[in-house]
Design an enzyme around this catalytic site. Structure first.
Site, PDB file in Angstrom:
ATOM      1  N   LYS A  59       0.833  -1.205   0.000  1.00 15.86           N
ATOM      2  CA  LYS A  59       0.000   0.000   0.000  1.00 15.86           C
ATOM      3  C   LYS A  59       0.875   1.265   0.000  1.00 15.86           C
ATOM      4  O   LYS A  59       0.529   2.262  -0.635  1.00 15.86           O
ATOM      5  CB  LYS A  59      -0.940   0.011   1.208  1.00 15.86           C
ATOM      6  CG  LYS A  59      -2.194  -0.835   1.005  1.00 15.86           C
ATOM      7  CD  LYS A  59      -3.176  -0.140   0.065  1.00 15.86           C
ATOM      8  CE  LYS A  59      -4.522  -0.814  -0.058  1.00 15.86           C
ATOM      9  NZ  LYS A  59      -4.595  -1.927  -0.967  1.00 15.86           N
TER      10      LYS A  59
ATOM     11  N   LYS B  50      -2.533 -11.465  -9.932  1.00 13.00           N
ATOM     12  CA  LYS B  50      -3.659 -11.601  -9.001  1.00 13.00           C
ATOM     13  C   LYS B  50      -4.856 -10.786  -9.472  1.00 13.00           C
ATOM     14  O   LYS B  50      -4.691  -9.616  -9.846  1.00 13.00           O
ATOM     15  CB  LYS B  50      -3.227 -11.115  -7.614  1.00 13.00           C
ATOM     16  CG  LYS B  50      -4.260 -11.383  -6.550  1.00 13.00           C
ATOM     17  CD  LYS B  50      -3.891 -10.723  -5.239  1.00 13.00           C
ATOM     18  CE  LYS B  50      -5.107 -10.093  -4.615  1.00 13.00           C
ATOM     19  NZ  LYS B  50      -4.854  -9.236  -3.496  1.00 13.00           N
TER      20      LYS B  50
ATOM     21  N   LYS C 226      -9.529  -5.717  -7.242  1.00 11.43           N
ATOM     22  CA  LYS C 226     -10.453  -4.643  -7.574  1.00 11.43           C
ATOM     23  C   LYS C 226      -9.758  -3.400  -8.101  1.00 11.43           C
ATOM     24  O   LYS C 226     -10.291  -2.667  -8.899  1.00 11.43           O
ATOM     25  CB  LYS C 226     -11.250  -4.252  -6.331  1.00 11.43           C
ATOM     26  CG  LYS C 226     -12.327  -5.242  -5.993  1.00 11.43           C
ATOM     27  CD  LYS C 226     -12.904  -4.979  -4.610  1.00 11.43           C
ATOM     28  CE  LYS C 226     -12.460  -6.057  -3.670  1.00 11.43           C
ATOM     29  NZ  LYS C 226     -13.375  -6.333  -2.567  1.00 11.43           N
TER      30      LYS C 226
HETATM   31  P1  TYM Z   1     -10.507  -8.277   0.274  1.00  9.44           P
HETATM   32  O1  TYM Z   1     -11.731  -7.435   0.327  1.00  9.44           O
HETATM   33  O2  TYM Z   1      -9.300  -7.770  -0.420  1.00  9.44           O
HETATM   34  O3  TYM Z   1     -10.854  -9.669  -0.362  1.00  9.44           O
HETATM   35  C1  TYM Z   1     -11.922 -10.441   0.139  1.00  9.44           C
HETATM   36  C2  TYM Z   1     -11.597 -11.916   0.048  1.00  9.44           C
HETATM   37  O4  TYM Z   1     -11.344 -12.294  -1.298  1.00  9.44           O
HETATM   38  C3  TYM Z   1     -10.094 -12.946  -1.389  1.00  9.44           C
HETATM   39  N1  TYM Z   1      -9.447 -12.609  -2.668  1.00  9.44           N
HETATM   40  C4  TYM Z   1      -8.923 -13.524  -3.483  1.00  9.44           C
HETATM   41  N2  TYM Z   1      -8.814 -14.861  -3.375  1.00  9.44           N
HETATM   42  C5  TYM Z   1      -8.220 -15.519  -4.396  1.00  9.44           C
HETATM   43  N3  TYM Z   1      -7.728 -14.898  -5.510  1.00  9.44           N
HETATM   44  C6  TYM Z   1      -7.807 -13.557  -5.644  1.00  9.44           C
HETATM   45  N4  TYM Z   1      -7.332 -12.967  -6.721  1.00  9.44           N
HETATM   46  C7  TYM Z   1      -8.416 -12.805  -4.595  1.00  9.44           C
HETATM   47  N5  TYM Z   1      -8.662 -11.487  -4.400  1.00  9.44           N
HETATM   48  C8  TYM Z   1      -9.297 -11.389  -3.208  1.00  9.44           C
HETATM   49  C9  TYM Z   1      -9.278 -12.427  -0.229  1.00  9.44           C
HETATM   50  O5  TYM Z   1      -8.263 -13.343   0.110  1.00  9.44           O
HETATM   51  C10 TYM Z   1     -10.330 -12.292   0.845  1.00  9.44           C
HETATM   52  O6  TYM Z   1     -10.544 -13.528   1.478  1.00  9.44           O
HETATM   53  N6  TYM Z   1      -8.511  -7.948   4.763  1.00  9.44           N
HETATM   54  C11 TYM Z   1      -9.605  -8.568   4.040  1.00  9.44           C
HETATM   55  C12 TYM Z   1     -10.968  -8.267   4.607  1.00  9.44           C
HETATM   56  C13 TYM Z   1     -11.104  -8.589   6.045  1.00  9.44           C
HETATM   57  C14 TYM Z   1     -11.167  -9.885   6.638  1.00  9.44           C
HETATM   58  C15 TYM Z   1     -11.299  -9.662   8.026  1.00  9.44           C
HETATM   59  C16 TYM Z   1     -11.131 -11.169   6.121  1.00  9.44           C
HETATM   60  C17 TYM Z   1     -11.189  -7.691   7.055  1.00  9.44           C
HETATM   61  N7  TYM Z   1     -11.295  -8.325   8.243  1.00  9.44           N
HETATM   62  C18 TYM Z   1     -11.388 -10.735   8.918  1.00  9.44           C
HETATM   63  C19 TYM Z   1     -11.225 -12.231   7.028  1.00  9.44           C
HETATM   64  C20 TYM Z   1     -11.358 -12.013   8.397  1.00  9.44           C
HETATM   65  C21 TYM Z   1      -9.521  -8.043   2.632  1.00  9.44           C
HETATM   66  O7  TYM Z   1      -9.033  -7.004   2.361  1.00  9.44           O
HETATM   67  O8  TYM Z   1     -10.144  -8.788   1.732  1.00  9.44           O
END
Ligand code: TYM
Length: 331
Positions: A111, A194, A197
């Site tokens: 980031k 990867k 978004k």
């Molecule tokens: P975020 O919003 O970036 O993504 C949400 C979930 O999607 C998965 N993900 C992917 N998995 C496989 N391939 C990809 N290309 C891919 N892109 C996204 C992420 O691994 C995630 O599981 N920090 C987290 C949100 C969060 C969270 C939590 C998750 C906040 N608190 C507590 C679990 C438990 C995040 O930014 O996810």
């Protein structure tokens, strides 16, 4: 029965990475375990969405949760920002997390690279808030994609440190979970490795994308000049297309294109056409449902309110006990 927690940030529509990395497992786990699935709206503030967009994004992700099959009768579905115990536990956990470990976190360094003008403290303590989300329900399993592995490791560190510092055996140490299999990483279409978004317009396929949009994006996917040797190892950009196929296509289809690649007769155009159609077939049932649910504001509100009430109960119990442990006892 395990306690399960996971969330997704409302920073855009759900894409195939979110689906296969996380959502698919949410749906599979909801009837077997005690599940808490939330929308990580506090987390989304680390990248500064505008106040005009925030609520729309939250509703969109909630509609997508439900369209993917999350059942509010089975799982507790809520907005992170509705649970006021979360910021309080986050504050307490911040006192036992250290600058060095937070600065070493890969997602923080990433980031700093992509938003050098907005290195806010929320970014630094992002893993502390995430750990809070998880341990506030004393969860043991966290369905996430591969990119969250380090955050889970940090969560275990915070949980075990709390136990050690206060000489209790209070928080379990949760693990990232994918049914005993390796955590998933769905690649993007632009060769960047990867799906995400914020990676640019042609990287991700969203569940709401119209068929024409999907065809266009897939046809533009990055490839190379083609195989030149029988049975050669696939370069990463080509391996990525096969990984996407693995997620949405039938095994005979994958074998067919794999064989063509191996004897150097594969035309990428044909593979992409097939991949696009298979993605469309996969996402078709979601698109209409998402639109329908998104239009039903009263229902979304009801789901969020009922979920918040259930989540608050569990969070309040933990916070009460944690305050005692930390030393805030009766006067
Ligand atoms: P975020 O919003 O970036 O993504 C949400 C979930 O999607 C998965 N993900 C992917 N998995 C496989 N391939 C990809 N290309 C891919 N892109 C996204 C992420 O691994 C995630 O599981 N920090 C987290 C949100 C969060 C969270 C939590 C998750 C906040 N608190 C507590 C679990 C438990 C995040 O930014 O996810």
């Amino acid at each position: 029965m395990e306690t399960v927690v996971s969330g997704i940030r409302p920073t855009g529509n759900l894409h195939l990475g979110n689906y296969f990395g996380a959502m698919k497992n949410f749906v599979k786990m909801q009837y077997k375990h005690k599940c808490y699935f939330f929308i990580a709206d506090f987390h989304s503030l680390t990248t500064h969405p505008t106040p005009e967009n925030l609520m729309e994004n939250i509703k969109q992700v909630l509609a997508e949760y439900l369209a993917c099959g999350l059942d509010p009768e089975a799982a507790t579905i809520y907005l992170q920002s509705d649970i006021h115990e979360i910021p309080e536990l986050y504050l307490l956990l911040n006192m036992i997390s250290y600058l060095g470990e937070l600065e070493r976190c890969t997602s923080f360094k990433e980031k700093v690279r992509v938003q050098p003008d907005n290195v806010n403290a929320g970014l630094l303590t992002y893993p502390v808030l995430m750990a809070t989300d998880i341990i506030i329900h004393k969860a043991t399993k966290v369905p996430v994609g591969k990119d969250q592995e380090q955050h889970l490791e940090m969560t275990r560190n915070f949980a075990s440190r709390f136990n050690r510092m206060y000489n209790v055996n209070y928080f379990p140490e949760p693990v990232a979970y994918n049914f005993g299999e390796e955590l998933i990483k769905i690649p993007g279409l632009d060769g960047s490795g990867k799906m995400g978004k914020s990676e640019g317009p042609n990287n991700a396929i969203f569940l709401v994308d119209e068929p024409e949009v999907i065809r266009k994006k897939v046809m533009k996917a990055v490839t190379d000049a083609g195989p030149t040797e029988i049975n050669q190892k696939k370069p990463e950009v080509i391996e990525n297309l096969f990984l996407l196929m693995n997620a949405v296509s039938a095994s005979e289809t994958i074998k067919h294109f794999d064989d063509l690649y191996n004897d150097c007769t594969l035309k990428y155009g044909n593979l992409k056409k097939q991949l696009a159609e298979d993605i469309i077939k996969f996402t078709n049932p979601f698109r209409e449902k998402i639109k329908e649910l998104k239009a039903n504001n009263a229902y979304l509100k009801k789901v969020a309110e009922e979920g918040a009430e259930k989540a608050r109960k569990s969070a309040a119990k933990t916070l009460k006990e944690v305050r005692e442990i930390v030393g805030f006892k009766e006067f």
